[in-house]
Design an enzyme around this catalytic site. Structure first.
Site, mmCIF file in Angstrom:
data_model
loop_
_atom_site.group_PDB
_atom_site.id
_atom_site.type_symbol
_atom_site.label_atom_id
_atom_site.label_comp_id
_atom_site.label_asym_id
_atom_site.label_seq_id
_atom_site.Cartn_x
_atom_site.Cartn_y
_atom_site.Cartn_z
ATOM 1 N N SER A 1 0.902 -1.123 0.016
ATOM 2 C CA SER A 1 0.243 0.080 -0.075
ATOM 3 C C SER A 1 0.717 1.199 -0.034
ATOM 4 C CB SER A 1 -1.016 0.079 1.135
ATOM 5 O OG SER A 1 -0.268 0.515 2.465
ATOM 6 N N LYS A 2 0.252 2.396 0.025
ATOM 7 C CA LYS A 2 1.135 3.549 -0.273
ATOM 8 C C LYS A 2 1.758 4.236 1.226
ATOM 9 C CE LYS A 2 -1.372 5.745 -3.899
ATOM 10 N NZ LYS A 2 -2.458 6.912 -4.481
ATOM 11 N N ARG A 3 1.188 3.285 2.398
ATOM 12 C CA ARG A 3 1.849 3.574 3.483
ATOM 13 C C ARG A 3 2.929 2.745 3.961
ATOM 14 N NH1 ARG A 3 -3.595 3.627 3.434
ATOM 15 N NH2 ARG A 3 -3.678 1.591 4.265
#
Length: 441
Positions: free
Chosen positions: A212-214
């Site tokens: 994910s982007k995190r």
């Protein structure tokens, strides 16, 4: 002519998965030399989410990685424009072709593409032959290609752009494979031979979840700011889903380009390992030209208060300390050992080396031995010889003197190799530092 493309949406930073997709397309194009072209086009029709900042982040990230494109929004080209937001007239023309041939119909204000009801097989260079049976309408309802607000959907514009830009090879993530059968039907409706498809494995975290982007390492910006060398990141990304037949890991870019091929792409998903990327970076850091590294880290050295005017000295220090590091961001703290006449005594180092009368006596004996050396004797060989003599006098092994010596010179329990450190900082600085440490004991 081989023509590949990368088509990001400017809605955020350049994700490592997108960078890997761009890389595989770039490698395949570059492998064909003058007969290969890599195209960058931007899918910017989502006005609510698109930002100029994200647009620039994609460009900056790709340029930092060294993936220059042959055609794109900033360069133009024969088949532009290269922003989807500027291509509406082209989409209208292709849509009218579907209207004229009866392949679309209106449904509650939207327009649906009428699928050909038969089995459709995609011949994929990685996944092999994959068939979806379109005779089962319950699982394959006709696809919306134009929304009620007049906007075109991704599947439609994606195919039109690839046709218009003469894309010969579509290399993209495995999550697009199920969409490709829809795209094949659109190609057929337009009377165009589909490109070669190659769907590459997804990148997963070590727990099996999709990145994910995190997640750490998800943004290319994190590598730029985190002290990585672009060639190391390229090498790392190239092996996320592809491998040479001999299992080599550290590869020059020219070698990656030469050896890259669909037969080396794995079918199963790749596991992302940021620790492995750091290892790659360490390998590249050791092999890089010292002056090139200094050119990158000089601003950070200045910020850390380290003098940067003596380039020969900085290079000498770099050659000594870079084996201790894996990231460029770690280097300034290692350079710090070599500058300053006084140092602060670390509490832990004090407890281990200067906590008893006996330890302090040993430290003072080391200090006295160092003072006995002249400037002409201040070199690694003579310093070692003097310390060896002191060890004999104290009836201890020479190794017993190394830790207190380190604490005397740096105030720390760890650091660069001692003899080169002493040689570089010189006699006066060494004695001044030792006096300062003994006053803090």
């Amino acid at each position: 002519m081989i023509r590949t493309r990368f088509a990001p949406s400017p809605t955020g930073y350049l994700h490592v998965g997108g960078a890997r997709t761009a890389l595989f397309n770039w490698l395949y194009a570059r492998q064909h030399g003058d007969n290969g072209k890599f195209i960058l086009r931007v899918e910017d029709t989502d006005e609510a989410r698109n930002t100029e900042e994200a647009f620039n982040a994609i460009f900056d990230g790709m340029r930092w990685l060294g993936m220059e494109w042959d055609e794109g929004p900033d360069k133009g080209g024969e088949f532009g424009p290269y922003r989807q937001s500027e291509r509406t007239a082209i989409y209208d023309t292709y849509f009218e072709k579907l209207v004229a041939t009866g392949r679309v119909y209106e449904d509650d204000g939207a327009w649906r593409f009428r699928f050909d009801r038969r089995p459709i097989t995609v011949h994929d260079k990685v996944a092999g032959d994959v068939t979806i049976d379109y005779r089962d309408e319950s699982n394959t309802p006709d696809m919306v290609v134009k929304r009620s607000n007049g906007g075109y959907v991704f599947h439609f514009v994606n195919v039109v752009d690839d046709i218009e830009m003469r894309i010969t090879h579509v290399i993209r993530g495995d999550d697009h494979l199920s969409n490709t059968h829809k795209h094949v039907q659109l190609y057929e409706a337009f009377g165009v031979e589909p490109p070669v498809f190659a769907h590459i494995p997804l990148i997963l975290n070590d727990n099996g979840s999709k990145m994910s982007k995190r997640d750490d390492g998800a943004s290319v910006l994190s590598y730029i700011e985190g002290g990585y060398l672009p060639d190391a990141v390229i090498n790392f990304l190239s092996l996320l889903g592809w491998s040479p037949k001999d299992g080599s890991e550290v590869l020059e870019l020219a070698e990656i380009i030469e050896r890259f091929g669909f037969d080396g792409i794995n079918r199963k998903s790749s596991v992302f390992d940021l620790e492995k990327c750091r290892w790659f970076n360490g390998q590249y850091l050791q092999a890089a030209e010292p002056q090139a590294i200094l050119g990158i880290i000089t601003p950070a050295l200045s910020t850390a208060g380290i003098p940067t005017d003596d380039r020969a000295l900085l290079e000498r220090i770099l050659l000594l300390v870079r084996e201790k590091t894996r990231l460029l961001t770690e280097l300034p703290q290692w350079f710090g050992y070599f500058f300053g006449h006084t140092v602060t005594l670390d509490d832990d180092a004090k407890q281990k080396a200067l906590n008893t009368d006996e330890q302090i006596a040993t430290a003072k004996a080391i200090d006295a031995k160092l003072r006995s050396l002249t400037d002409d004797q201040w070199n690694e060989a003579d310093i070692k010889s003097a310390l060896n003599d002191l060890a004999t006098e104290l009836d201890v092994k020479m190794g017993k003197l190394m830790f207190p010596l380190r604490v005397l010179v740096t105030g720390q329990a760890g650091g660069p190799d001692l003899m080169p450190l002493l040689d570089i900082i010189g006699r006066d600085t060494t004695i001044t530092r030792a006096k300062s440490i003994l006053s803090q004991a």
